[in-house]
Enzyme design. Structure first.
Site, short mmCIF file in Angstrom:
data_model
loop_
_atom_site.label_atom_id
_atom_site.label_comp_id
_atom_site.label_asym_id
_atom_site.label_seq_id
_atom_site.Cartn_x
_atom_site.Cartn_y
_atom_site.Cartn_z
N ASN A 11 0.90 -0.95 -0.05
CA ASN A 11 0.14 0.12 -0.01
C ASN A 11 0.86 1.29 -0.10
OD1 ASN A 11 -1.31 2.24 0.87
ND2 ASN A 11 -3.18 0.74 1.72
N HIS A 14 1.25 6.05 1.89
CA HIS A 14 2.06 7.00 2.73
C HIS A 14 2.97 7.58 1.76
CE1 HIS A 14 0.09 5.87 6.39
NE2 HIS A 14 0.37 4.59 6.28
N HIS A 56 -5.63 3.93 -1.97
CA HIS A 56 -6.70 4.37 -1.60
C HIS A 56 -7.13 5.85 -1.73
CE1 HIS A 56 -9.79 4.57 2.39
NE2 HIS A 56 -10.16 4.99 1.12
N ARG A 58 -9.00 8.76 -1.41
CA ARG A 58 -10.05 9.25 -0.79
C ARG A 58 -10.95 10.45 -1.46
NH1 ARG A 58 -9.72 7.87 4.80
NH2 ARG A 58 -8.22 6.06 5.20
N ARG A 62 -6.52 13.39 0.05
CA ARG A 62 -5.30 14.05 0.83
C ARG A 62 -3.95 13.08 0.91
NH1 ARG A 62 -8.81 12.00 5.46
NH2 ARG A 62 -7.91 9.98 6.34
N GLU A 83 -8.66 0.58 -3.03
CA GLU A 83 -9.62 0.55 -1.73
C GLU A 83 -10.50 1.80 -2.25
OE1 GLU A 83 -7.22 0.98 1.55
OE2 GLU A 83 -6.34 -1.00 1.45
N THR A 113 -6.62 6.98 9.48
CA THR A 113 -6.41 5.62 8.46
C THR A 113 -7.78 4.92 8.70
OG1 THR A 113 -5.25 3.80 7.96
CG2 THR A 113 -5.34 4.28 10.48
N THR A 114 -8.09 3.85 7.95
CA THR A 114 -9.50 3.43 7.90
C THR A 114 -9.49 2.49 9.11
OG1 THR A 114 -8.85 2.88 5.70
CG2 THR A 114 -10.68 1.60 6.96
N GLU A 164 -11.12 -8.86 2.69
CA GLU A 164 -10.01 -8.73 3.36
C GLU A 164 -10.20 -8.44 4.84
OE1 GLU A 164 -7.45 -5.36 1.64
OE2 GLU A 164 -6.78 -5.29 3.58
N HIS A 204 -3.88 -4.51 7.51
CA HIS A 204 -4.12 -3.36 8.41
C HIS A 204 -3.31 -3.56 9.92
CE1 HIS A 204 -5.97 0.54 9.45
NE2 HIS A 204 -5.51 0.39 10.59
N GLY A 205 -2.09 -2.77 9.90
CA GLY A 205 -1.35 -3.07 11.06
C GLY A 205 -0.35 -3.90 11.15
N GLY A 226 0.96 -1.46 4.32
CA GLY A 226 1.66 -0.27 3.90
C GLY A 226 2.44 0.35 5.16
N HIS A 227 1.95 0.95 6.28
CA HIS A 227 2.63 1.79 7.20
C HIS A 227 3.99 1.19 7.40
CE1 HIS A 227 3.09 4.74 10.26
NE2 HIS A 227 3.82 3.80 11.08
N1 PXP Z 1 -5.87 -2.94 4.04
C1 PXP Z 1 -6.93 -1.69 4.00
C2 PXP Z 1 -8.18 -2.03 3.75
C3 PXP Z 1 -6.56 -0.42 4.67
O1 PXP Z 1 -7.34 0.40 4.54
C4 PXP Z 1 -5.12 -0.27 4.73
C5 PXP Z 1 -4.76 1.00 5.46
O2 PXP Z 1 -4.94 1.89 4.41
C6 PXP Z 1 -4.28 -1.25 4.94
C7 PXP Z 1 -4.74 -2.55 4.52
C8 PXP Z 1 -3.04 -1.25 5.30
O3 PXP Z 1 -2.60 -0.87 6.54
P1 PXP Z 1 -1.33 -0.50 7.29
O4 PXP Z 1 -1.04 0.81 6.56
O5 PXP Z 1 -1.66 -0.46 8.51
O6 PXP Z 1 -0.41 -1.49 6.94
#
Ligand code: PXP
Length: 253
Positions: A11, A14, A56, A58, A62, A83, A113-114, A164, A204-205, A226-227
């Site tokens: 992702n 960032h 993603h 938005r 942003r 996304e 974030t989501t 997901e 996510h995370g 992503g992060h």
């Molecule tokens: N999957 C989805 C649906 C998300 O919204 C996000 C955050 O944008 C991620 C994965 C990636 O999350 P992270 O940045 O915490 O790895």
């Protein structure tokens, strides 16, 4: 399905966040100096082993801009996963750009974030109609849901190809006594999804520590991260960050 070959979707939002922090108002005449470049870095991620690129866009643009998504569609060689909020305007954009897949996520302007999964149960008809409209043009749909049995069941009924699983609650609980409870919810959610005919992704995370456990969730097709990758890239470079995560996903060290 074994977990021997879990795919990695990187992702890159960032990267665009960093660009927007300085160059939000930049016109095309500044293109040469605007940095970092999410398109070039998406391609670098692919070179380093990413199996797909996730963005993603938005409503408030942003980070990733719609123009970035259009350019990514033309330039990346793996798969583009977009996304998006479950809205008419985002659906129209998706149909125009034609990503390989879309992932419906909840969205509101205030969140950083989501947060939380999509409420498929409460928005069933809307979600089902987006899944159908996307499928008509060959776009597969994924639904970003919490590992909740009702949400997983409703997801299958929309005819979405993927879910997901939202790993955020697990990631937040990693250093707490609730970690195993959250992990087991993901395991059960994945088993249920496969039984109901869905392909299971997760995201996510996910980071360089919890990946060892996350990769043990049964039936995983792909992880969207992503992060942690973009953060590690600041220290070691993006190619190394992607390679390292890919190796950990596949069970290396
Ligand atoms: N999957 C989805 C649906 C998300 O919204 C996000 C955050 O944008 C991620 C994965 C990636 O999350 P992270 O940045 O915490 O790895």
């Amino acid at each position: 399905m074994s977990n021997a070959n879990i795919l990695l979707g990187v992702n890159i939002d960032h990267i665009a966040t960093l660009r927007q922090a300085r160059y939000r108002e930049a016109g095309t005449e500044l293109k040469e100096i605007v940095e970092p470049d999410p398109i070039a870095l998406a391609m670098q991620s692919e070179e380093a082993g990413a199996d797909g690129i996730t963005v993603h866009p938005r409503e408030d643009e942003r980070h990733i801009q719609r123009s970035d998504v259009v350019e990514l569609r033309q330039r990346i060689r793996t798969r583009l996963n977009m996304e998006m909020a479950a809205t008419e305007s985002m659906l129209a954009f998706a149909l125009e750009v034609s990503p390989d897949s879309i992932c419906l996520v909840p969205e509101n302007r205030e969140e950083v974030t989501t947060e939380g999964g999509l409420d498929v149960v409460g928005n069933f008809e809307r979600v089902r109609s987006i899944v159908a409209a996307a499928a008509e043009t060959g776009i597969a749909t994924s639904l970003f849901v919490d590992p909740d049995p009702d949400q997983v069941e409703a997801s299958a009924k929309t005819n979405a190809k993927y879910i997901e699983l939202h790993t955020g609650a697990y990631a937040n609980a990693y250093h707490t006594p609730f970690r195993s409870k959250e992990y087991n919810r993901l395991v059960e959610g994945s088993k249920q999804a496969i039984e109901q005919g869905l392909i299971v992704n997760a995201g996510h995370g996910i980071n360089y520590v919890n990946i060892e456990e996350v990769r043990g969730i049964p039936n995983l097709n792909e992880l969207n991260i992503g992060h942690s990758i973009i953060s590690r890239a600041v220290e070691v470079g993006l190619s190394n960050a992607v390679r390292e995560m890919k190796s950990l996903i596949l069970g290396g060290c």
